[in-house]
Design an enzyme around this catalytic site. Structure first.
Site, PDB file in Angstrom:
ATOM      1  N   LEU A  87       0.820  -1.212   0.000  1.00  8.94           N
ATOM      2  CA  LEU A  87       0.000   0.000   0.000  1.00  8.94           C
ATOM      3  C   LEU A  87       0.850   1.256   0.000  1.00  8.94           C
ATOM      4  O   LEU A  87       0.392   2.328  -0.400  1.00  8.94           O
ATOM      5  CB  LEU A  87      -0.926   0.014   1.229  1.00  8.94           C
ATOM      6  CG  LEU A  87      -2.031  -1.043   1.263  1.00  8.94           C
ATOM      7  CD1 LEU A  87      -2.773  -0.961   2.593  1.00  8.94           C
ATOM      8  CD2 LEU A  87      -3.001  -0.840   0.103  1.00  8.94           C
ATOM      9  N   GLY A  88       2.083   1.137   0.474  1.00 10.68           N
ATOM     10  CA  GLY A  88       2.954   2.297   0.535  1.00 10.68           C
ATOM     11  C   GLY A  88       4.197   1.976   1.340  1.00 10.68           C
ATOM     12  O   GLY A  88       4.336   0.886   1.894  1.00 10.68           O
ATOM     13  N   GLY A 138       9.712   5.755   6.066  1.00 12.18           N
ATOM     14  CA  GLY A 138      11.042   5.662   6.637  1.00 12.18           C
ATOM     15  C   GLY A 138      11.255   4.426   7.488  1.00 12.18           C
ATOM     16  O   GLY A 138      12.392   3.981   7.660  1.00 12.18           O
ATOM     17  N   MET A 139      10.181   3.879   8.060  1.00 11.86           N
ATOM     18  CA  MET A 139      10.336   2.736   8.950  1.00 11.86           C
ATOM     19  C   MET A 139       9.912   1.424   8.304  1.00 11.86           C
ATOM     20  O   MET A 139       9.927   0.393   8.970  1.00 11.86           O
ATOM     21  CB  MET A 139       9.516   2.956  10.231  1.00 11.86           C
ATOM     22  CG  MET A 139      10.087   4.037  11.145  1.00 11.86           C
ATOM     23  SD  MET A 139      11.638   3.571  11.906  1.00 11.86           S
ATOM     24  CE  MET A 139      11.071   2.377  13.115  1.00 11.86           C
ATOM     25  N   ASP A 144       6.070  11.703  16.141  1.00 10.58           N
ATOM     26  CA  ASP A 144       6.134  11.883  14.692  1.00 10.58           C
ATOM     27  C   ASP A 144       4.780  12.351  14.170  1.00 10.58           C
ATOM     28  O   ASP A 144       4.281  11.851  13.162  1.00 10.58           O
ATOM     29  CB  ASP A 144       6.564  10.587  14.004  1.00 10.58           C
ATOM     30  CG  ASP A 144       7.048  10.827  12.563  1.00 10.58           C
ATOM     31  OD1 ASP A 144       7.430  11.977  12.249  1.00 10.58           O
ATOM     32  OD2 ASP A 144       7.041   9.879  11.760  1.00 10.58           O
ATOM     33  N   VAL A 148       4.034  -0.829   4.090  1.00  7.87           N
ATOM     34  CA  VAL A 148       2.703  -1.205   4.547  1.00  7.87           C
ATOM     35  C   VAL A 148       2.041  -2.061   3.470  1.00  7.87           C
ATOM     36  O   VAL A 148       2.039  -1.699   2.289  1.00  7.87           O
ATOM     37  CB  VAL A 148       1.837   0.027   4.853  1.00  7.87           C
ATOM     38  CG1 VAL A 148       0.438  -0.399   5.301  1.00  7.87           C
ATOM     39  CG2 VAL A 148       2.483   0.880   5.937  1.00  7.87           C
TER      40      VAL A 148
END
Length: 500
Positions: free
Chosen positions: A16-17, A20-21, A137, A24
C-alpha cells in the site's frame, strides 16, 4: 519481500505504501476473514546480529505499549509478529486519505474543518500521554481522514514510552524535519508539549497548504531552532503560533487547546488564550549540561539563578517572577534553621524528599510534629516546571474548589505518629493577601476541637505550592498552628523570590 503469509494466517496481498520505517501491506486475516494493514518494519542492511536482535526487541516492546491504547482517534493494533528477522505490525485497515494527500489534492482546509481535525488528533494524543506514551512523529502524513469521517492518528513507529529508549534513540530515525519540536532537535527527549508543537506545525500545513519552515532538511532544522514562529492567516493563526512557541513551558495546556479548537470548529470567534498562554516564548534556552543562554523577548528576561538552586527563573521587567522552568530540589526551600524554628528544636530533622503524580514534595517529620511542602502540577502537564502562569492559576482555583467541597477529612501522617486516619473537620477557607499572586488557607480540627494541622496553598508565577504544618502537642494554640504554617509558606515564597 514478495507477497506471502505471516504466522500462518495473514496473507500479504499487495503493498500500500512505504515510509522511513518500512512498508505497509494490504493483507487478509484468514482466520477472522477480514482485511487488515500489515506494516513491515525494516532495519538497516549490515546491522550486526546483536544490534538487529536488540532493535527487534525494542520494536516489539514499543508495539506492546501502543497496543494498550484504545481510542477512536488512534489506529488499532491487532497483532505483532516477528518473522524473517524483523517485526510486523498487524493494524486495522483504514480507508480514506492522509491529511498530507488531502491538502496536496484539494488545497488548504477551511479553518473550521482544520480545527475539528486538530481537536480530534489532540484528544487522541491526550489518551496516549495518559499512558506515558509520546507519539514523536505527528505530521500531515500520519493524520488519516477516513471515508467514514474519523480522524485517526497513525504510525506510532517511533513512539517513546517514558523511561525507555526507542528505535529513534538507536539512530534509526528522529522524526520528520519541520515537524520536530525545537527541544527535541536540541537533544532533549521531549514530552506532551513536543507532540503539541508537532500538531501545531501539522495544522499550519492544513490551513496554509505549506510548511511553517521551508527549504532543505538542514534549513528546516535550523529555522525551527532559530527563526521566529510564523503566524498563519485566519482565526487559527494565533493559536497555532502558541502551540509552536519555542519553549515548551510557553505552550498552552493540551486541554486549553482542545477547547479553543472546538470553539473554532463550531464556527465561533477566534479563541483568546488566558494570560500567559501565548507565543511570547524564549527563542532558546540552555540545555542542562551547557552554559545557559541569556535571552530577551516580548518583555521577558531570562535570569540564571545561583548555581546551587538548579533552576531557571523568568522575570518580567519589574523583577516579578514569571516562570520557573527547570526542575529544582524543593527541599532547599526551607533551611535547617527555618525547620528548627518551626518545630522548636535545635536539632531539626533531615529533609525527606518524595514525589507522586501530583508533584515533588519534601517533609521534615519529627515525633508528634512536622512541616511539609509540595510543588504541584495538573494532570495535563509532565512536571510543575512545565506549567504556565495560566495553567497554574487554573490549578490553584481547582484546588480551592476541591477543598471547599469537603468538611470532613481523613487525615494521616505516619512519620509523625498518625498511622491511622484521624477524622477531622475543616475550617472555612480564607484568602491570604500578600502571599504569592494568590493564596488561601484552612486548618483541620480533631475530635477534641483543637487544630492539629494548618494548610496553605499559594501561587507564585507558574508554580502552585502547598505547605502543611502539624503538631499533636496540646500546648500550641490554634493560632500558633496557623501562624507556623503561614511562616513556613512565607519562608518558601521568599526562597523562590530570592532565586536569580
Amino acid at each position: 519481500m514478495s507477497a506471502g503469509r505471516l504466522a500462518g494466517r495473514y496473507a500479504l496481498l499487495r503493498p500500500l505504501g512505504a515510509g522511513g520505517m518500512g512498508k505497509v501491506w494490504l493483507a487478509k486475516d484468514e482466520m477472522l476473514d477480514r482485511e487488515v494493514a500489515v506494516k513491515e518494519l525494516t532495519l538497516p542492511e549490515g546491522m550486526p546480529p546483536k544490534d538487529r536482535a536488540d532493535s527487534v526487541t525494542r520494536a516489539v516492546r514499543e508495539a506492546q505499549a501502543t497496543a494498550r491504547l484504545r481510542h477512536p482517534g488512534i489506529v488499532a493494533l491487532h497483532d505483532v509478529i516477528v518473522e524473517h528477522d524483523r517485526p510486523w505490525l498487524v493494524m486495522e485497515l483504514l480507508r480514506g486519505r492522509t491529511l498530507a494527500d488531502t491538502v496536496r489534492e484539494f488545497g488548504p482546509m477551511p479553518p473550521e474543518y482544520a480545527a475539528r481535525v486538530g481537536a480530534d488528533v489532540l484528544e487522541a494524543l491526550e489518551a496516549a500521554h495518559a499512558q506515558g506514551l509520546q507519539h514523536r512523529d505527528v505530521k500531515p502524513g500520519n493524520v488519516f481522514l477516513t471515508d467514514g469521517g474519523r480522524v485517526v492518528l497513525t504510525d506510532f513507529g517511533i513512539a517513546r514510552q517514558e523511561g525507555q529508549s526507542t528505535l529513534t534513540e538507536q539512530g534509526l530515525m528522529i522524526g520528520s524535519p519541520g515537524f520536530i519540536a525545537p527541544e527535541r532537535l536540541e537533544g532533549e527527549p521531549g514530552g506532551p508539549a513536543s507532540d503539541l508543537w508537532s500538531l501545531g506545525a501539522t495544522l499550519f500545513v492544513a490551513v496554509t497548504g505549506g510548511n511553517a519552515y521551508q527549504g532543505s532538511v538542514a534549513e528546516r532544522v535550523r529555522a525551527t531552532v532559530t527563526q521566529p514562529v510564523p503566524v498563519a492567516p485566519g482565526p487559527l493563526g494565533p493559536l497555532l503560533a502558541a502551540m509552536m512557541a519555542r519553549h515548551p513551558t510557553a505552550r498552552p495546556a493540551l486541554r486549553t487547546v482542545v477547547h479553543a479548537l472546538r470553539q473554532v470548529a463550531a464556527g465561533g470567534p477566534p479563541p483568546v488564550l488566558p494570560a500567559g498562554e501565548h507565543a511570547t516564548a524564549p527563542r532558546r534556552v540552555g540545555r542542562r549540561g551547557r552554559k545557559p543562554l541569556l535571552w530577551a523577548a516580548a518583555g521577558l528576561v531570562l535570569v540564571v539563578a545561583a548555581a546551587a538552586t538548579g533552576f531557571y527563573l523568568l522575570r518580567d521587567d519589574d523583577g516579578t517572577p514569571a516562570a520557573f522552568t527547570v526542575p529544582m530540589d524543593v527541599c532547599t526551600l526551607l533551611t535547617p534553621q527555618d525547620v528548627g524554628g518551626l518545630l522548636r528544636t535545635q536539632s531539626p530533622p533531615k529533609a525527606r524528599p518524595d514525589s507522586d503524580e501530583v508533584g515533588p514534595e519534601c517533609g521534615w517529620p519529627a515525633a508528634g510534629t512536622g512541616v511539609g511542602l509540595q510543588v504541584q502540577k495538573d494532570s495535563d502537564t509532565v512536571d510543575p516546571w512545565s506549567m504556565t502562569a495560566a495553567t497554574a492559576a487554573t490549578l490553584f482555583q481547582n484546588q480551592k474548589r476541591y477543598w471547599a467541597k469537603y468538611d470532613d477529612i481523613d487525615w494521616t501522617w505516619p512519620e509523625i505518629g498518625v498511622k491511622s486516619s484521624m477524622r477531622s473537620k475543616r475550617t472555612p477557607l480564607r484568602d491570604l493577601p500578600g502571599l504569592g499572586e494568590e493564596a488561601f488557607a484552612f486548618e483541620l480540627k480533631g475530635t477534641t476541637g483543637r487544630v492539629h494541622s494548618a494548610h496553605v496553598y499559594y501561587r507564585i508565577a507558574n508554580l502552585v505550592v502547598a505547605v502543611e504544618y502539624a503538631t499533636l502537642a496540646d500546648k500550641p494554640t490554634d493560632d500558633d498552628v496557623r501562624q507556623a504554617a503561614l511562616k513556613a509558606a512565607r519562608a518558601t515564597e521568599q526562597a523562590l523570590r530570592r532565586a536569580g
